[in-house]
Scaffold this motif. Structure first.
Motif, PDB file in Angstrom:
ATOM      1  N   PHE A  66     -29.577  10.239  87.377  1.00  0.00           N
ATOM      2  CA  PHE A  66     -28.443  10.467  86.463  1.00  0.00           C
ATOM      3  C   PHE A  66     -27.528  11.456  87.170  1.00  0.00           C
ATOM      4  CE2 PHE A  66     -26.819  12.973  82.713  1.00  0.00           C
ATOM      5  CZ  PHE A  66     -26.095  11.955  82.127  1.00  0.00           C
ATOM      6  N   ARG A 101     -35.744   4.225  75.600  1.00  0.00           N
ATOM      7  CA  ARG A 101     -35.804   2.761  75.414  1.00  0.00           C
ATOM      8  C   ARG A 101     -36.751   2.149  76.440  1.00  0.00           C
ATOM      9  NH1 ARG A 101     -29.371   2.010  75.842  1.00  0.00           N
ATOM     10  NH2 ARG A 101     -29.933   3.254  77.675  1.00  0.00           N
ATOM     11  N   PHE A 114     -26.405   4.041  89.571  1.00  0.00           N
ATOM     12  CA  PHE A 114     -25.328   4.258  88.597  1.00  0.00           C
ATOM     13  C   PHE A 114     -25.657   3.388  87.396  1.00  0.00           C
ATOM     14  CE2 PHE A 114     -20.936   2.995  87.180  1.00  0.00           C
ATOM     15  CZ  PHE A 114     -20.504   4.240  86.784  1.00  0.00           C
ATOM     16  N   GLY A 115     -26.355   3.971  86.420  1.00  0.00           N
ATOM     17  CA  GLY A 115     -26.905   3.124  85.365  1.00  0.00           C
ATOM     18  C   GLY A 115     -27.982   2.220  85.953  1.00  0.00           C
ATOM     19  N   ARG A 139      -8.283   4.683  74.242  1.00  0.00           N
ATOM     20  CA  ARG A 139      -8.636   3.646  73.262  1.00  0.00           C
ATOM     21  C   ARG A 139      -8.006   3.888  71.891  1.00  0.00           C
ATOM     22  NH1 ARG A 139     -14.459   1.034  73.747  1.00  0.00           N
ATOM     23  NH2 ARG A 139     -14.170   1.239  71.516  1.00  0.00           N
ATOM     24  N   ALA A 161     -15.541   1.082  81.476  1.00  0.00           N
ATOM     25  CA  ALA A 161     -15.671   0.195  82.629  1.00  0.00           C
ATOM     26  C   ALA A 161     -14.294  -0.329  83.009  1.00  0.00           C
ATOM     27  CB  ALA A 161     -16.592  -0.963  82.290  1.00  0.00           C
ATOM     28  N   SER A 166     -17.583   9.083  84.529  1.00  0.00           N
ATOM     29  CA  SER A 166     -18.715   9.994  84.296  1.00  0.00           C
ATOM     30  C   SER A 166     -19.905   9.607  85.167  1.00  0.00           C
ATOM     31  CB  SER A 166     -19.141   9.938  82.827  1.00  0.00           C
ATOM     32  OG  SER A 166     -18.168  10.519  82.003  1.00  0.00           O
ATOM     33  N   THR A 187     -24.560   9.273  75.988  1.00  0.00           N
ATOM     34  CA  THR A 187     -23.797   9.723  77.144  1.00  0.00           C
ATOM     35  C   THR A 187     -23.601   8.541  78.087  1.00  0.00           C
ATOM     36  OG1 THR A 187     -24.808  11.904  76.949  1.00  0.00           O
ATOM     37  CG2 THR A 187     -23.859  11.362  79.085  1.00  0.00           C
ATOM     38  N   SER A 188     -22.439   8.488  78.727  1.00  0.00           N
ATOM     39  CA  SER A 188     -22.144   7.401  79.672  1.00  0.00           C
ATOM     40  C   SER A 188     -23.223   7.323  80.749  1.00  0.00           C
ATOM     41  CB  SER A 188     -20.792   7.642  80.349  1.00  0.00           C
ATOM     42  OG  SER A 188     -19.739   7.470  79.431  1.00  0.00           O
ATOM     43  N   PHE A 189     -23.672   6.103  81.006  1.00  0.00           N
ATOM     44  CA  PHE A 189     -24.753   5.866  81.970  1.00  0.00           C
ATOM     45  C   PHE A 189     -24.424   4.542  82.649  1.00  0.00           C
ATOM     46  CE2 PHE A 189     -29.164   4.112  82.656  1.00  0.00           C
ATOM     47  CZ  PHE A 189     -29.591   5.039  83.574  1.00  0.00           C
ATOM     48  N   GLY A 190     -23.727   4.607  83.772  1.00  0.00           N
ATOM     49  CA  GLY A 190     -23.180   3.380  84.326  1.00  0.00           C
ATOM     50  C   GLY A 190     -22.110   2.838  83.378  1.00  0.00           C
ATOM     51  N   TYR A 191     -21.809   1.554  83.521  1.00  0.00           N
ATOM     52  CA  TYR A 191     -20.771   0.933  82.682  1.00  0.00           C
ATOM     53  C   TYR A 191     -21.380   0.246  81.465  1.00  0.00           C
ATOM     54  CZ  TYR A 191     -17.606   1.456  86.711  1.00  0.00           C
ATOM     55  OH  TYR A 191     -16.845   1.938  87.741  1.00  0.00           O
ATOM     56  N   ASN A 192     -20.663   0.306  80.354  1.00  0.00           N
ATOM     57  CA  ASN A 192     -21.039  -0.432  79.143  1.00  0.00           C
ATOM     58  C   ASN A 192     -22.414  -0.046  78.606  1.00  0.00           C
ATOM     59  OD1 ASN A 192     -18.655  -2.149  79.149  1.00  0.00           O
ATOM     60  ND2 ASN A 192     -19.578  -3.236  80.853  1.00  0.00           N
ATOM     61  N   THR A 193     -22.875   1.116  78.957  1.00  0.00           N
ATOM     62  CA  THR A 193     -24.202   1.552  78.517  1.00  0.00           C
ATOM     63  C   THR A 193     -24.188   3.055  78.257  1.00  0.00           C
ATOM     64  OG1 THR A 193     -25.106  -0.039  80.105  1.00  0.00           O
ATOM     65  CG2 THR A 193     -26.663   1.482  79.095  1.00  0.00           C
ATOM     66  N   LEU A 194     -24.957   3.456  77.268  1.00  0.00           N
ATOM     67  CA  LEU A 194     -25.153   4.866  76.987  1.00  0.00           C
ATOM     68  C   LEU A 194     -26.625   5.189  77.180  1.00  0.00           C
ATOM     69  CD1 LEU A 194     -23.133   5.024  73.646  1.00  0.00           C
ATOM     70  CD2 LEU A 194     -22.343   5.702  75.918  1.00  0.00           C
ATOM     71  N   VAL A 195     -26.915   6.449  77.415  1.00  0.00           N
ATOM     72  CA  VAL A 195     -28.302   6.890  77.430  1.00  0.00           C
ATOM     73  C   VAL A 195     -28.383   8.114  76.519  1.00  0.00           C
ATOM     74  CG1 VAL A 195     -28.142   8.465  79.421  1.00  0.00           C
ATOM     75  CG2 VAL A 195     -30.300   7.318  78.921  1.00  0.00           C
ATOM     76  N   PRO A 253     -20.727   0.101  74.830  1.00  0.00           N
ATOM     77  CA  PRO A 253     -19.257   0.137  74.707  1.00  0.00           C
ATOM     78  C   PRO A 253     -18.589  -0.991  75.502  1.00  0.00           C
ATOM     79  CG  PRO A 253     -20.141   2.307  75.325  1.00  0.00           C
ATOM     80  CD  PRO A 253     -21.263   1.327  75.429  1.00  0.00           C
TER      81      PRO A 253
END
Lengths: 260, 260, 260, 260
Positions: free
Chosen positions: A157, A167, B157-158, C105, C129, C156, D155-163, D190
């Motif tokens: 991270f 998860r 990155f994710g 947004r 993204a 981020s 929290t942002s974690f890569g694109y289109n994903t939160l952690v 997101p």
């Protein structure tokens, strides 16, 4: 849904006396609480941040110490392997082989570990998605050995930081294999001290509580009577004197998680 | 500030004929453009996503093929090593040893590679901060071998995605060692196809342009005459027929980066 | 493929004299190099890390100063808006409205900006993204205003850190709208100084080179004659005295990127 | 250490009848379990992924519906505000103002919310480190209003994903303000459906269990009788029919977390 098993011990095998002392303490604590436990310690730290850092007592001496711990406290013992050729000799002494996170995609190592017939605990790479552990497990299972444990120990991270994505526990559990949560490596800060990894020991109990509430088969915690002077992973190990009270609380979460 | 060196070739050694064909094409392209180049190919893919994926021709056959490429095209050859015991025999044949990203902290492997005296190209782990490569290089340098290359190939990155942080190039260059940018693995999507890694081939030239503008000593590109049917890394390799026009453009950026 | 446009100026409008001085310097530099440029400065820093930080000269005074810069140097001016009600009055004075990243947004703000008919430069949110900017642009385009610029300013990456993903530039360009790279905010370290954001000014030229090589329509750089004493964004602004030599180099990369 | 408070309701205010039905169900469930609860619903979805998505019933109609829910079920009500000018009128009707995550650094909005004297629940931005919420809280506290809640929502974690980083809960608690965990937005993806956000509803109970075990003052859950047909956030809302059994389990974790 059985109560969680504890995998615990000092990061490194330091000496026979030290190993016995930590094992004695864990035996007393876990005996009193009715917790099944596995002694964990490493004979070689093969991927230290710096080449100048302590590597450990080596394979022959380390396996001998683990065998004595096992005989004296009648507990299963676990240690990690780094090259395929180590698996067979290590399996003659220990009950569970462990695959380090950085090595979780090394096919030869996984297959050699599987072929021993011993249970294999695979740490999920910091670079791996939880669903990709199914491929890792399949490499081991291809040997006919289905005694596989999948262990979450944090995901990259940003730099020098890990995050625990809870998860991952139910996602890895879809494989059908038991899931382990490693509470002390999950709070590691890789390389965070320049020539050594840092850690946030204070958050290990926090993440352990979360993991038990989500539900795991086993909990992995490195512990030491004096973490600040331990030869490795000091910044994230739990002081031995704090283990009993932590485990009491974790048992309560485990019971709720597995009730009803 | 010398012009960039190209490290290129097919991900896997598939056969003698195939290796020779790709080498012939690269020899012609690079000869025409005045680019120094190193032939890269692997005899063993030791960490495939799935155990069912093709591993390669093996060590003996692979080294023999690399030796023939080397003799015929008078180019240096590079291949990767996975266990410490491989380093010495591989170093008898190849000019540059490469340490895979997942293994970049395995002390024994780094030291064994260093002891061969050959140049060592270390891929930065997807889990590692660029400043932590100084510790990795120091492990190799502890053998007295200072022929070290540090290679950026993307950072976690994710999940199933890498990102290329171009700050990493000047940060790694502070070590004084030459910095390599791996344009094709940087667009890999680890595990992104379920039982195989995916890739975004279309972005490899984009990232290569960025890297050349920032400034690198060498560029690493895997290439294949038919990537969609290659046994590994197909989704991210550059078609051989696109290499010449790509390199022409990259030379122009390299010249600007190294002028003035 | 036109040469890149420069969007530059001090982060905050500090005073009329200061604005004029920076504009004079940019006018001379860009005039000499044949670079089209847009003056950028903010009348209100609406989302500072801390409430105690300087907000700026306010809307009335700020717009008056921008109008004077515009009249004197015959350059377009750009400033950012934070609430829908600001768009119309700001658009009477400035040539380009800018939407801050955190607000990218906010539908009402985007639509109000679009309705002014002025070009709108939208910063991509640090949480977004690149492909999701198509939805952001569509909100503006729904007003009939297709004068949209999409601006990359970092994503981020862990805490207090951004990373620049250069794949984002061609991905956003697929919308057909011009793409801008913001070199100075991309090296921000949000909140990294406790009660203020930090920055890594030394990497702004590095990322700017990469962006120009990948190919952009415009480059955004905040600059100041004395960044270390600027009221905001000091740690990431480029010293005004370094701009000329930086731009010369960037022009060379831009020419290569847009040739052939 | 009081039992957790539940903040729950449908994402959007759809109609008076719908609001009343959901409130009736929550009133019955929470009454039966002895859980204090706050009704949450939004009159305006101001930052939808796409401009074509449903915005809501608007301010006047929405506040009227919230007032009726409040009167009928004698429960506090919470809604979110998007511009500073909304705070005072909204505060005349609702008990708790909420600041959306994207807007958590907008100084004017935070101060306007603080000045109402109402409790303010601030969602932590997906781009923000947990320790940086101290600065956010200080902006509100600068108005003399110390009724502040800090809410983790991923929290942002890569694109289109939160952690969800559960270290964030004790870190934010160091401020002394109560900490809320938003279980349903934390599993949002997101922009993950192209023109709408996706979600992983199945993981909301997983993360809620983890949060309760770590320890929170309040739990935020959006719920709907038919999430798959809800106008917003359907993919992550919990079906109303699953709430009772989920809450029973969460109460058990809460009791363990707050005992001893």
């Amino acid at each position: 849904d059985l109560p969680f098993v504890l995998i615990a011990g000092p990061c490194q095998i330091e000496s026979l006396d030290h190993a016995m002392e930590v094992a004695a303490a864990l035996d007393e604590i876990c005996g009193g609480l009715g917790i099944s436990w596995i002694y964990k310690s490493s004979f070689d730290k093969a991927n230290r941040t710096s080449a100048a850092a302590a590597r450990g007592v080596g394979s022959a001496r380390g396996l001998d110490i683990l065998a004595q711990v096992r005989a004296r406290y009648r507990c299963p013992v676990l240690t990690d392997v780094h090259e395929a050729s180590q698996c067979a000799p290590v399996a003659e002494v220990v009950d569970v082989l462990q695959i380090p996170a950085f090595l979780c995609r090394q096919t030869d190592l996984l297959i050699a570990a599987g072929r021993t017939g011993r249970p294999v605990n695979v740490k999920k790479g910091q670079f791996l998605a939880p669903w990709d552990m199914a491929n890792v497990a399949a490499k081991i299972a291809s040997t006919g050995n289905e005694n596989i444990l999948l262990c979450e120990r944090g995901t990259s991270f940003g730099y020098n930081t890990l995050v625990s994505d809870f998860r991952a526990l139910p996602i890895m559990a879809r494989t059908g294999y038991p899931v382990v949560f490693d509470a002390t490596h999950s709070v590691q800060q890789p390389g965070g001290q320049g020539t050594a990894s840092g850690g946030q020991r204070e958050f290990a109990p926090v993440l352990a509580r979360a993991a038990l509430a989500v539900g795991v088969a086993a909990l992995f915690i490195e512990t030491h009577e004096d973490p600040d002077h331990a030869p490795s992973d000091g910044p994230n190990m739990i002081p031995l004197r704090d283990m009993a009270s932590l485990l009491v609380r974790l048992q309560a979460f485990d019971r709720v998680a597995k009730s009803g």
